[in-house]
Design a protein around this motif. Structure first.
Motif, PDB file in Angstrom:
ATOM      1  N   VAL A  52       4.833 -11.719  -3.284  1.00  0.00           N
ATOM      2  CA  VAL A  52       6.284 -11.646  -3.385  1.00  0.00           C
ATOM      3  C   VAL A  52       6.892 -11.033  -2.116  1.00  0.00           C
ATOM      4  O   VAL A  52       7.834 -11.580  -1.543  1.00  0.00           O
ATOM      5  N   THR A  77       0.826  -1.207   0.000  1.00  0.00           N
ATOM      6  CA  THR A  77       0.000   0.000   0.000  1.00  0.00           C
ATOM      7  C   THR A  77       0.861   1.258   0.000  1.00  0.00           C
ATOM      8  O   THR A  77       0.545   2.233  -0.653  1.00  0.00           O
ATOM      9  N   GLY A  78       1.929   1.200   0.762  1.00  0.00           N
ATOM     10  CA  GLY A  78       2.663   2.439   0.992  1.00  0.00           C
ATOM     11  C   GLY A  78       3.774   2.716   0.017  1.00  0.00           C
ATOM     12  O   GLY A  78       4.013   3.863  -0.345  1.00  0.00           O
ATOM     13  N   PRO A  95      -0.687   7.347  -1.214  1.00  0.00           N
ATOM     14  CA  PRO A  95       0.563   7.320  -0.442  1.00  0.00           C
ATOM     15  C   PRO A  95       1.645   8.211  -1.036  1.00  0.00           C
ATOM     16  O   PRO A  95       2.647   8.470  -0.390  1.00  0.00           O
ATOM     17  N   CYS A 126      12.664  -5.056 -10.364  1.00  0.00           N
ATOM     18  CA  CYS A 126      11.580  -4.724  -9.471  1.00  0.00           C
ATOM     19  C   CYS A 126      10.321  -4.418 -10.252  1.00  0.00           C
ATOM     20  O   CYS A 126      10.384  -3.856 -11.340  1.00  0.00           O
ATOM     21  N   TRP A 127       9.197  -4.783  -9.712  1.00  0.00           N
ATOM     22  CA  TRP A 127       7.927  -4.463 -10.358  1.00  0.00           C
ATOM     23  C   TRP A 127       7.715  -2.951 -10.427  1.00  0.00           C
ATOM     24  O   TRP A 127       7.086  -2.448 -11.315  1.00  0.00           O
ATOM     25  N   ASP A 128       8.220  -2.299  -9.411  1.00  0.00           N
ATOM     26  CA  ASP A 128       7.926  -0.872  -9.318  1.00  0.00           C
ATOM     27  C   ASP A 128       8.993  -0.007  -9.958  1.00  0.00           C
ATOM     28  O   ASP A 128       8.994   1.189  -9.789  1.00  0.00           O
ATOM     29  N   ILE A 173      -5.992   7.706  10.228  1.00  0.00           N
ATOM     30  CA  ILE A 173      -4.787   7.213   9.562  1.00  0.00           C
ATOM     31  C   ILE A 173      -4.533   5.763   9.968  1.00  0.00           C
ATOM     32  O   ILE A 173      -4.571   5.444  11.146  1.00  0.00           O
ATOM     33  N   LEU A 197       5.674  -0.024  -2.582  1.00  0.00           N
ATOM     34  CA  LEU A 197       5.780  -0.739  -3.849  1.00  0.00           C
ATOM     35  C   LEU A 197       4.402  -1.158  -4.326  1.00  0.00           C
ATOM     36  O   LEU A 197       3.938  -2.254  -4.043  1.00  0.00           O
ATOM     37  N   GLN A 198       3.761  -0.271  -5.060  1.00  0.00           N
ATOM     38  CA  GLN A 198       2.361  -0.528  -5.379  1.00  0.00           C
ATOM     39  C   GLN A 198       2.165  -1.571  -6.454  1.00  0.00           C
ATOM     40  O   GLN A 198       1.111  -2.185  -6.547  1.00  0.00           O
ATOM     41  N   GLU A 199       3.140  -1.758  -7.295  1.00  0.00           N
ATOM     42  CA  GLU A 199       2.966  -2.703  -8.395  1.00  0.00           C
ATOM     43  C   GLU A 199       3.393  -4.111  -8.006  1.00  0.00           C
ATOM     44  O   GLU A 199       3.016  -5.083  -8.639  1.00  0.00           O
ATOM     45  N   THR A 200       4.228  -4.206  -6.986  1.00  0.00           N
ATOM     46  CA  THR A 200       4.753  -5.505  -6.586  1.00  0.00           C
ATOM     47  C   THR A 200       3.640  -6.370  -6.002  1.00  0.00           C
ATOM     48  O   THR A 200       2.883  -5.904  -5.165  1.00  0.00           O
ATOM     49  N   PRO A 201       3.547  -7.628  -6.446  1.00  0.00           N
ATOM     50  CA  PRO A 201       2.509  -8.499  -5.880  1.00  0.00           C
ATOM     51  C   PRO A 201       2.734  -8.711  -4.385  1.00  0.00           C
ATOM     52  O   PRO A 201       3.876  -8.821  -3.929  1.00  0.00           O
ATOM     53  N   ARG A 237      -5.575  12.087   1.125  1.00  0.00           N
ATOM     54  CA  ARG A 237      -5.186  11.302   2.290  1.00  0.00           C
ATOM     55  C   ARG A 237      -4.868   9.867   1.931  1.00  0.00           C
ATOM     56  O   ARG A 237      -3.968   9.259   2.475  1.00  0.00           O
ATOM     57  N   GLU A 275       3.074   7.961   9.051  1.00  0.00           N
ATOM     58  CA  GLU A 275       2.656   9.316   8.701  1.00  0.00           C
ATOM     59  C   GLU A 275       3.515  10.347   9.438  1.00  0.00           C
ATOM     60  O   GLU A 275       3.848  11.390   8.910  1.00  0.00           O
ATOM     61  N   ARG A 306       2.705  14.991   3.084  1.00  0.00           N
ATOM     62  CA  ARG A 306       1.920  15.730   4.070  1.00  0.00           C
ATOM     63  C   ARG A 306       2.419  17.151   4.206  1.00  0.00           C
ATOM     64  O   ARG A 306       1.757  18.002   4.763  1.00  0.00           O
TER      65      ARG A 306
END
Lengths: 369, 404
Positions: free
Chosen positions: A121, A111-112, B150, B24-26, A247, A114-118, B147, A253, B154
């Motif tokens: 993995v 979520t925070g 990611p 890397c995927w990203d 949050i 590496l958004q593309e990485t499964p 919000r 954060e 902020r």
């Protein structure tokens, strides 16, 4: 001859600290605030006290049986069959805990950062790392923990210190939250974050001087708990209780809002995440090690190494069970609270029975003479 | 035989490691990213209402009947044209400015993505400009996306503008080659110069979430061509902007809020003459005491100013006597007190507790708060009935290098 008791008191304390500080660092302020609003630091403190009680019960038990872990001495105390059944629950619990920690790690990363990485993995990589490291003997286990400890503690302190620039002490008041029963319930969730301290039962048989385990426990819980407390105070003072409720990972954060002075780094979350990955690894490593080591003891096997790989797929499957982040946290909170039965209540009962048995034995002995 | 086996295992291991080389995927090359540096948000005009993209939803299927579309203008950095040093960068424009419409920010950005070849990246977003009209309708539609994402920092700046926000995106100030960076730096510097209390999007959310205070943002306007001016402070009620102050009132606001860094100066009338002197505030100290008077919330403010005299208007006034200074101090204190009271009264009429008095009540009188207030809406109502005394002390410490 090889030294069978290689672990010193300080090493034991270090293992405790780095085991306790884990994935839970990120959602900790959210859990605390959900329970106690502005009383979050107090909730954390109470949680820490509850965690400490569990830890001390275990330490006492360990000192009374310096050659054995909870898996083996439970058989002495409550009988072979019952002891084994209970041990099975302990193992199962830490097995699930390992899976969930790996999953929580994966969720945060996906979520925070590496958004593309499964997701699979990130989880597999982390578990594999723990799995391979678990093939080592206990002294390597303790070296790894000692090696990473400074890297865990220092950055958290830096983030906390730098973030205080934006803090408003008004957000911390009233110190005693508003809803007491709710607060006490939340204390359970927080103290579940201290469950890693269960590892002490595995360490004591390897300590040079098992009598000093109390000292190690004291150091371990107060340093890790103190760090948790600082973190909660800092996040609440910077964001205020109401904002934290919005949050998922307030600690992350906080790192994102904090800048290194002089525009060297405009956000610290990258550093923080790098540290946190190590923190997750050490926690995962401990719970994984504990799981396989306990299985070995339960089945009276020669070696724990081969178990490391054979339970890997099962841990992975248990990690992938929750469907999404929200379901996962519901599950983690539930498991954490149920786990308190295993990590605090069960050792407590063992200790009481052990006491009674011992006294009887002494009485019998004195009657005979 | 045994050695062969070992070699085979090693070979297998290498083969297994091969997929890792793909990386890397990203992984994302800088050149293939469309870095958004700044976003301006306006109300879409009647003509633009029709331009809705049908990317995230089909026409007329969006359940938001009474809300107008917003127009999002984004400044996208063109790779390779952002000057990195004094010698780099030619005469080409370093940024691309594009406008799209949408129901929400995400909706608009999806429409934008449909028109841009590279993947939009928000990690370098430095400033978001909100048109006054959008701010008055509420920032709710933007907050949620910002919000959740990611990539958003902020610490990005959020400001309210008098003119269309799209104009700010097209500005080309001479001081900096990247327009949005100039804008963002200007806003960031405001607080270090003592011109404005600290303000960034994270702080805006924090204040907006807490029950006993209301958010504020800098209010900007375009002076002449390409010159931006800080024109005041926009104050909010909930997520809606309800009013703005004059620039000097920002100083007053900072005094009440307890921001110690002084940056504003004011002309003060010298008693007994018809002349004025410029009194510059160096620092301030504010004490906020709260109590319940007959069950009603009451605030006692005590502000202490440390000042110096920067300029006097004409040679007729002599400031070589400590008695004159004392009288100027008194006059300043009186002026300040009146402006503080006036500002509090204005915000009370709007029901917007920008000073955060409510937080003091929540923190220090929890029993009163839980019994009578509890929600943000109740405090907004209670704030209008709030009574207060203001006490101001002024001390002039320096008069500069001139003896008379």
């Amino acid at each position: 001859m090889e030294n069978t008791r290689p672990i010193t008191t300080y090493q034991a304390a270090a293992i405790l600290i780095s085991t306790i500080i884990g994935v839970g660092v990120l959602p900790l302020p959210l859990f605390a605030v959900q329970a106690g609003d502005t009383g979050a630091p107090l909730v954390t403190l109470l949680g820490m006290v509850l965690g400490a009680i569990g830890l001390f019960i275990l330490t006492f038990l360990g000192i009374r049986h310096p050659e054995k872990t909870i898996i083996t001495y439970s058989e002495d105390i409550i009988g072979k069959v019952l002891g084994r059944i209970c041990s099975l629950f302990v193992i199962l619990f830490f097995f699930v805990l390992t899976g969930l920690a790996a999953r929580e790690f994966g969720e945060v990363v996906v979520t925070g950062v590496l958004q593309e990485t499964p997701l699979e993995v990130t989880v597999i990589v982390m578990l594999l790392l723990a799995c391979i490291s678990c093939r080592n003997a206990i002294n390597v286990f303790s070296y790894i923990h000692n090696f990473y400890l400074p890297m865990l503690v220092a950055p958290v302190l830096i983030v906390v210190a730098l973030s205080l620039k934006n803090a408003d002490p008004l957000y911390l008041r009233p110190i005693i939250g508003t809803n007491l029963p709710h607060m006490l319930f939340g204390t359970l969730t927080i103290s579940a974050l201290f469950q890693g301290s269960f590892i002490i039962t595995m360490i004591i048989p390897f300590m040079k001087n098992p009598k000093k385990a109390i000292k190690a426990s004291l150091f371990g819980i107060s340093i890790s708990g103190g760090l948790y407390l600082l973190l909660v105070i800092a996040t609440v003072a910077v964001f205020g209780a109401e904002e934290i409720k919005q949050i998922f990972w307030p600690t992350l954060e906080l790192a994102r809002t904090t800048a290194l002075p002089g525009n060297v780094l405009q956000r610290l979350d990258v550093i923080f995440l790098a540290v946190w990955v190590t923190a997750v690894f050490t926690t995962l490593f401990s719970s994984y090690y504990f799981t396989i080591y306990s299985i070995q003891q339960l089945l009276h096997l020669q070696d724990h190494k081969m178990l490391s790989c054979s339970i890997f797929p099962f841990v992975f499957i248990s990690a992938m069970l929750p469907q999404n982040l929200i379901q996962m946290y519901e599950f983690i909170k539930f498991v954490g609270r149920v786990g308190l039965l295993i990590t605090i209540l069960y050792p407590g009962i063992l200790l009481i029975i052990d006491f009674i048995k011992n006294r009887r034995r002494k009485e019998n002995a004195s009657q005979q003479t | 035989m045994r050695r062969n086996k070992r070699n085979l295992v090693l070979l297998l291991l290498f083969v297994l490691l091969l997929p890792l080389l793909s990386g890397c995927w990203d992984a994302m090359e800088m050149e293939r990213r469309a870095n958004i540096l700044a976003i301006g948000i306006d109300e879409a005009s009647e003509k633009e209402q029709e331009k809705d993209g049908e990317v995230a939803h089909l026409k007329k299927s969006f359940q938001m009947p009474n809300q107008k579309l917003i127009k999002v203008t984004a400044q996208i950095a063109i790779p390779g044209r952002i000057p990195l040093g004094p010698d780099q960068g030619g005469d080409q424009k370093p940024v691309l400015v594009m406008s799209v419409v949408g129901h929400t920010l995400e909706d608009a950005l999806l429409n934008l993505q449909q028109q841009v070849a590279d993947e939009l990246f928000l990690g370098h977003l430095r400033i978001i400009v909100l048109n006054e009209n959008v701010a008055k309708q509420g920032t709710k539609r933007l907050n949620d996306f910002l919000r959740r994402n990611p990539e958003i920092r902020r610490t990005a700046a959020l400001v309210v503008s008098k003119e269309a926000a799209s104009k700010y995106m097209k500005l080309a100030p001479d001081l900096d080659r990247v327009p949005s960076l100039y804008l963002a730096d200007m806003v960031d510097n405001l607080s270090s110069l003592g011109r404005f209390p600290p303000s960034f999007i994270g702080l805006f959310w924090t204040i907006y979430s807490s029950k006993g205070q209301e958010a504020y943002l800098p209010y900007l306007t375009i002076k002449q061509k390409d010159i931006i001016e800080l024109k005041g402070l926009a104050y909010f009620k909930g997520d809606k902007m309800v009013g703005k102050t004059s620039p000097l009132e920002i100083g007053v606001f900072m005094a009440v809020k307890g921001d110690s860094k002084g940056g504003y100066g004011a002309f003060v009338h010298v008693p007994g003459t018809d002349q004025m002197v410029m009194v510059q505030v160096r620092s301030r100290k504010t004490k906020t005491k709260i109590e319940l008077k007959n069950g009603r919330p009451h605030v006692r403010l005590k502000v202490r100013y440390e000042c110096e005299i920067d300029e006097k208007e004409s040679p007729k006034v002599k400031i070589n006597d400590s008695k004159v200074l004392k009288s100027i101090e008194k006059e300043t204190a009186k002026d300040m007190r009146m402006s503080i009271e006036k500002l509090i009264a204005t915000t009370q009429n709007a029901g917007s507790d920008v000073f955060g008095f409510g937080e003091h009540f929540r923190a220090k009188l929890p029993r009163y708060w839980n019994r009578n207030i509890k929600t943000k809406e109740n405090w907004e109502a209670a704030y209008q009935q709030l009574t207060y005394d203001v006490k101001v002390d002024t001390f002039i410490h320096r008069v500069g290098m001139k003896a008379k």
